[in-house]
Design an enzyme around this catalytic site. Structure first.
Site, PDB file in Angstrom:
ATOM      1  N   TRP A 158       0.819  -1.219   0.000  1.00 43.01           N
ATOM      2  CA  TRP A 158       0.000   0.000   0.000  1.00 43.01           C
ATOM      3  C   TRP A 158       0.849   1.263   0.000  1.00 43.01           C
ATOM      4  O   TRP A 158       0.391   2.325  -0.419  1.00 43.01           O
ATOM      5  CB  TRP A 158      -0.986  -0.007   1.156  1.00 43.01           C
ATOM      6  CG  TRP A 158      -0.449   0.212   2.532  1.00 43.01           C
ATOM      7  CD1 TRP A 158       0.093  -0.720   3.351  1.00 43.01           C
ATOM      8  CD2 TRP A 158      -0.444   1.434   3.268  1.00 43.01           C
ATOM      9  NE1 TRP A 158       0.457  -0.164   4.562  1.00 43.01           N
ATOM     10  CE2 TRP A 158       0.125   1.166   4.534  1.00 43.01           C
ATOM     11  CE3 TRP A 158      -0.872   2.737   2.988  1.00 43.01           C
ATOM     12  CZ2 TRP A 158       0.293   2.143   5.508  1.00 43.01           C
ATOM     13  CZ3 TRP A 158      -0.713   3.715   3.964  1.00 43.01           C
ATOM     14  CH2 TRP A 158      -0.136   3.403   5.209  1.00 43.01           C
ATOM     15  N   ARG A 159       2.123   1.167   0.414  1.00 44.24           N
ATOM     16  CA  ARG A 159       3.006   2.338   0.384  1.00 44.24           C
ATOM     17  C   ARG A 159       3.923   2.342  -0.839  1.00 44.24           C
ATOM     18  O   ARG A 159       4.777   3.216  -0.963  1.00 44.24           O
ATOM     19  CB  ARG A 159       3.872   2.361   1.652  1.00 44.24           C
ATOM     20  CG  ARG A 159       3.116   2.633   2.954  1.00 44.24           C
ATOM     21  CD  ARG A 159       4.109   2.912   4.074  1.00 44.24           C
ATOM     22  NE  ARG A 159       3.470   3.212   5.338  1.00 44.24           N
ATOM     23  CZ  ARG A 159       3.427   2.386   6.372  1.00 44.24           C
ATOM     24  NH1 ARG A 159       3.970   1.185   6.260  1.00 44.24           N
ATOM     25  NH2 ARG A 159       2.859   2.735   7.500  1.00 44.24           N
ATOM     26  N   TYR A 181      -4.436   1.986  -3.851  1.00 43.34           N
ATOM     27  CA  TYR A 181      -3.145   2.263  -3.222  1.00 43.34           C
ATOM     28  C   TYR A 181      -2.332   3.261  -4.054  1.00 43.34           C
ATOM     29  O   TYR A 181      -2.277   3.165  -5.283  1.00 43.34           O
ATOM     30  CB  TYR A 181      -2.335   0.980  -3.044  1.00 43.34           C
ATOM     31  CG  TYR A 181      -2.853   0.053  -1.965  1.00 43.34           C
ATOM     32  CD1 TYR A 181      -3.859   0.456  -1.082  1.00 43.34           C
ATOM     33  CD2 TYR A 181      -2.321  -1.220  -1.809  1.00 43.34           C
ATOM     34  CE1 TYR A 181      -4.324  -0.392  -0.090  1.00 43.34           C
ATOM     35  CE2 TYR A 181      -2.778  -2.079  -0.804  1.00 43.34           C
ATOM     36  CZ  TYR A 181      -3.786  -1.662   0.043  1.00 43.34           C
ATOM     37  OH  TYR A 181      -4.237  -2.506   1.028  1.00 43.34           O
ATOM     38  N   ARG A 205      14.276  -3.504   6.536  1.00 44.94           N
ATOM     39  CA  ARG A 205      13.150  -4.052   7.282  1.00 44.94           C
ATOM     40  C   ARG A 205      12.489  -5.191   6.517  1.00 44.94           C
ATOM     41  O   ARG A 205      12.054  -6.178   7.110  1.00 44.94           O
ATOM     42  CB  ARG A 205      12.133  -2.948   7.577  1.00 44.94           C
ATOM     43  CG  ARG A 205      12.632  -1.916   8.586  1.00 44.94           C
ATOM     44  CD  ARG A 205      11.634  -0.794   8.763  1.00 44.94           C
ATOM     45  NE  ARG A 205      12.152   0.252   9.629  1.00 44.94           N
ATOM     46  CZ  ARG A 205      11.610   1.460   9.756  1.00 44.94           C
ATOM     47  NH1 ARG A 205      10.512   1.761   9.062  1.00 44.94           N
ATOM     48  NH2 ARG A 205      12.150   2.351  10.551  1.00 44.94           N
ATOM     49  N   LYS A 217     -16.121  10.471  -2.027  1.00 40.68           N
ATOM     50  CA  LYS A 217     -15.603   9.108  -1.871  1.00 40.68           C
ATOM     51  C   LYS A 217     -16.781   8.167  -1.618  1.00 40.68           C
ATOM     52  O   LYS A 217     -17.650   8.449  -0.791  1.00 40.68           O
ATOM     53  CB  LYS A 217     -14.626   9.048  -0.698  1.00 40.68           C
ATOM     54  CG  LYS A 217     -14.007   7.676  -0.482  1.00 40.68           C
ATOM     55  CD  LYS A 217     -13.042   7.710   0.703  1.00 40.68           C
ATOM     56  CE  LYS A 217     -12.427   6.349   0.946  1.00 40.68           C
ATOM     57  NZ  LYS A 217     -11.495   6.364   2.113  1.00 40.68           N
ATOM     58  N   HIS A 227     -12.972  -4.497  -1.137  1.00 42.14           N
ATOM     59  CA  HIS A 227     -12.140  -3.776  -0.169  1.00 42.14           C
ATOM     60  C   HIS A 227     -12.901  -3.340   1.089  1.00 42.14           C
ATOM     61  O   HIS A 227     -12.364  -3.399   2.199  1.00 42.14           O
ATOM     62  CB  HIS A 227     -11.519  -2.554  -0.860  1.00 42.14           C
ATOM     63  CG  HIS A 227     -10.264  -2.074  -0.216  1.00 42.14           C
ATOM     64  ND1 HIS A 227      -9.333  -1.306  -0.883  1.00 42.14           N
ATOM     65  CD2 HIS A 227      -9.758  -2.244   1.020  1.00 42.14           C
ATOM     66  CE1 HIS A 227      -8.323  -1.029  -0.067  1.00 42.14           C
ATOM     67  NE2 HIS A 227      -8.559  -1.565   1.092  1.00 42.14           N
ATOM     68  N   ARG A 228     -14.101  -2.875   0.914  1.00 39.43           N
ATOM     69  CA  ARG A 228     -14.904  -2.387   2.043  1.00 39.43           C
ATOM     70  C   ARG A 228     -16.363  -2.807   1.875  1.00 39.43           C
ATOM     71  O   ARG A 228     -16.866  -2.862   0.748  1.00 39.43           O
ATOM     72  CB  ARG A 228     -14.844  -0.858   2.132  1.00 39.43           C
ATOM     73  CG  ARG A 228     -13.486  -0.289   2.516  1.00 39.43           C
ATOM     74  CD  ARG A 228     -13.280  -0.321   4.009  1.00 39.43           C
ATOM     75  NE  ARG A 228     -11.945   0.159   4.384  1.00 39.43           N
ATOM     76  CZ  ARG A 228     -11.521   0.267   5.640  1.00 39.43           C
ATOM     77  NH1 ARG A 228     -12.345  -0.051   6.636  1.00 39.43           N
ATOM     78  NH2 ARG A 228     -10.313   0.698   5.906  1.00 39.43           N
ATOM     79  N   SER A 230     -12.606  -7.841   2.457  1.00 36.69           N
ATOM     80  CA  SER A 230     -11.766  -7.128   3.413  1.00 36.69           C
ATOM     81  C   SER A 230     -12.665  -6.280   4.300  1.00 36.69           C
ATOM     82  O   SER A 230     -13.607  -5.641   3.809  1.00 36.69           O
ATOM     83  CB  SER A 230     -10.760  -6.237   2.667  1.00 36.69           C
ATOM     84  OG  SER A 230      -9.921  -5.543   3.548  1.00 36.69           O
ATOM     85  N   SER A 236      -2.243  -3.938   8.997  1.00 36.73           N
ATOM     86  CA  SER A 236      -1.670  -3.085  10.046  1.00 36.73           C
ATOM     87  C   SER A 236      -1.293  -3.875  11.292  1.00 36.73           C
ATOM     88  O   SER A 236      -1.671  -3.511  12.411  1.00 36.73           O
ATOM     89  CB  SER A 236      -2.650  -1.958  10.407  1.00 36.73           C
ATOM     90  OG  SER A 236      -1.992  -0.894  11.044  1.00 36.73           O
TER      91      SER A 236
END
Length: 298
Positions: free
Chosen positions: A20-21, A54, A268, A98, A129-130, A159, A211
């Site tokens: 996502w980043r 993303y 990381r 949105k 997604h939602r 998700s 997360s």
């Protein structure tokens, strides 16, 4: 690294790399993205988590550019992506607000966008997604069945769904939903007691946990000092860092939780599998849980 069987012919690595980043990195070059993927593969991390939204609808293309440069990578990984969030940015910059779109037309278009942008022939798993409060479950379910039958998508899931969202959608489908990606961590642990984990565990549905480091708060020194002290103690005992401890806490649960780890830092990424070496017995798990709760369990 052990793997979690998702379907008869599809398995995921126990730890998943979250992208996502990816589009937010200062270096989005194909070579740098390739280095991240190869660092994952060296540890047995083969499952990559994406979503159309993303990076403002740009991260999938960043990954696709890497595949153009190194196409052999596509045969070594599984790709998860998501759709249904429409935000006023990128290709949806003309949206007034949105919103969520689980219509057939949007799902089909999103799949085609994802395939083109990522330069792939098939998505291993597509997630809604939602939860969409305007979802026509008959239309959405039929659309998900359709994309699987078409061969563009191997499997589908969701998700952030609650049990009622899951059962509503599944009731209109021939294809089985294969996972739910939900927020789970030592700082977002209510899923272990509010039924989110239980209903998936009952159905033997593997869980993807987004997360798992609490948005970074678990390792940044913010928030719960008692929890940080408890995590540090476990980390020192295992000669590792507290991030690995936080992930190991999720891995220790019997519900087949697959943490989705999102970072752009190559060092990381190279240490993501350290969590597999942390010893996490029942009392250690509850020591961390007690610290996260801020009180003794009832």
């Amino acid at each position: 690294m052990n793997r979690i069987q998702i379907t008869d012919d599809l398995s995921f690595s126990r730890i998943i790399y979250g992208m996502w980043r990816l589009g937010d990195d200062s270096d989005t070059s194909p070579a740098h993205v390739q280095a991240k993927i190869e660092a994952c593969l060296e540890q047995g991390i083969t499952t990559m988590d994406q979503a159309d939204i993303y990076g403002g609808y740009a991260a999938e293309e960043v990954l696709g550019n890497a595949f153009k440069t190194a196409p052999a990578l596509k045969d070594q990984i599984e790709i998860v992506t998501k759709c249904d969030i429409v935000a006023p940015m990128g290709r949806y910059s003309d949206a007034r607000v949105k919103y969520y779109d689980t219509s057939r037309d949007h799902i089909i278009a999103s799949v085609d966008h994802s395939l083109r942008l990522m330069n792939i022939d098939k998505i291993d798993t597509l997630l809604i997604h939602r939860p969409d409060p305007m979802m026509d479950h008959q239309e959405t379910g039929a659309a998900l069945d359709e994309i699987v039958a078409s061969g563009k998508v191997r499997s589908v899931g969701v998700s952030n769904f609650k049990l009622h969202d899951w059962t509503l959608l599944q009731s209109a489908m021939k294809t089985s939903l294969i996972t739910n990606q939900i927020e789970l961590s030592l700082s977002a642990h209510k899923g272990f007691t509010n039924g989110d984990v239980a209903y998936l565990q009952e159905r033997n549905i593997p869980i993807m946990a987004w997360s798992p480091l609490g948005g970074g708060a678990l390792v940044s020194g913010e928030g719960n000092a008692e929890l940080r002290t408890a995590m540090t103690k476990v980390a020192q005992t295992n000669d590792t860092d507290i991030g690995a401890v936080a992930v190991a806490w999720l891995l220790a649960h019997p519900a087949n939780i697959m943490p989705v780890m999102g970072t752009n830092n190559l060092n990381r990424i190279k240490s993501l599998s350290d969590a597999l070496n942390v010893k996490m017995d029942r009392q250690t798990w509850f020591e961390l849980y007690t610290a996260a709760l801020g009180q003794e369990v009832p």
